[in-house]
Motif scaffolding. Structure first.
Motif, mmCIF file in Angstrom:
data_model
loop_
_atom_site.group_PDB
_atom_site.id
_atom_site.type_symbol
_atom_site.label_atom_id
_atom_site.label_comp_id
_atom_site.label_asym_id
_atom_site.label_seq_id
_atom_site.Cartn_x
_atom_site.Cartn_y
_atom_site.Cartn_z
ATOM 1 N N VAL A 45 -2.173 -2.110 -6.148
ATOM 2 C CA VAL A 45 -1.935 -2.807 -5.203
ATOM 3 C C VAL A 45 -0.558 -2.726 -4.516
ATOM 4 N N ALA A 46 0.276 -1.744 -5.250
ATOM 5 C CA ALA A 46 1.711 -1.374 -4.714
ATOM 6 C C ALA A 46 1.412 -0.343 -3.549
ATOM 7 N N GLY A 47 0.462 0.636 -3.737
ATOM 8 C CA GLY A 47 0.270 1.693 -3.060
ATOM 9 C C GLY A 47 -0.409 1.037 -1.632
ATOM 10 N N ILE A 48 -1.192 0.227 -1.505
ATOM 11 C CA ILE A 48 -1.892 -0.399 -0.538
ATOM 12 C C ILE A 48 -0.706 -1.127 0.270
ATOM 13 N N THR A 49 0.096 -1.680 -0.577
ATOM 14 C CA THR A 49 1.335 -2.753 0.142
ATOM 15 C C THR A 49 2.139 -1.641 0.957
#
Length: 132
Positions: free
Chosen positions: A112-116
């Protein structure tokens, strides 16, 4: 002094701090309060949200020019979307895997960090062009 550190590294540092807070809150609530992992995950996200927004607002995207009320609203929407993705992915992983909940949560947080990062850079902390 912080502005000399490349933005992606600042994002990673803030994200790691928020993910660590998220993970620690979840593990503490599961191990010491007896909450189920998915319920603890909601509370972990809420605590980590404050760490994440403060860090990204003041460090990662410092000088972005977006009023705090606008960036906070956008970041909350992004974070809520990320959390929905997190919770769905985490629930599926818990159901399908025999891997411990702690490792699964770590993997989901990284995903999810990559998308954020992408959406924070392109939308949350991006000032609108001047309008005539």
């Amino acid at each position: 002094m912080v502005h000399h550190i490349p933005r992606p590294l600042r994002f990673i540092a803030v994200g790691c701090a928020a993910a660590a807070v998220h993970w620690l809150v979840v593990v503490a609530l599961v191990e010491h309060a007896g909450l189920p992992p998915l319920a603890a995950n909601v509370l972990g996200w809420l605590v980590a949200f404050t760490v994440s927004f403060a860090g990204h607002h003041h460090l990662t995207f410092r000088g972005h020019g977006v009023p705090v009320r606008d960036s906070a609203r956008r970041f909350f929407l992004l974070s809520a979307f990320g959390f929905a993705l997190n919770e769905t992915t985490y629930a599926l992983a818990l159901h399908l895997s025999r891997i411990g909940y702690q490792l699964l949560l770590g993997a989901v947080l990284v995903f999810v960090a990559g998308i954020t990062w992408l959406l924070s850079r392109l939308w949350v902390f991006r000032d609108s062009p001047a309008r005539p």
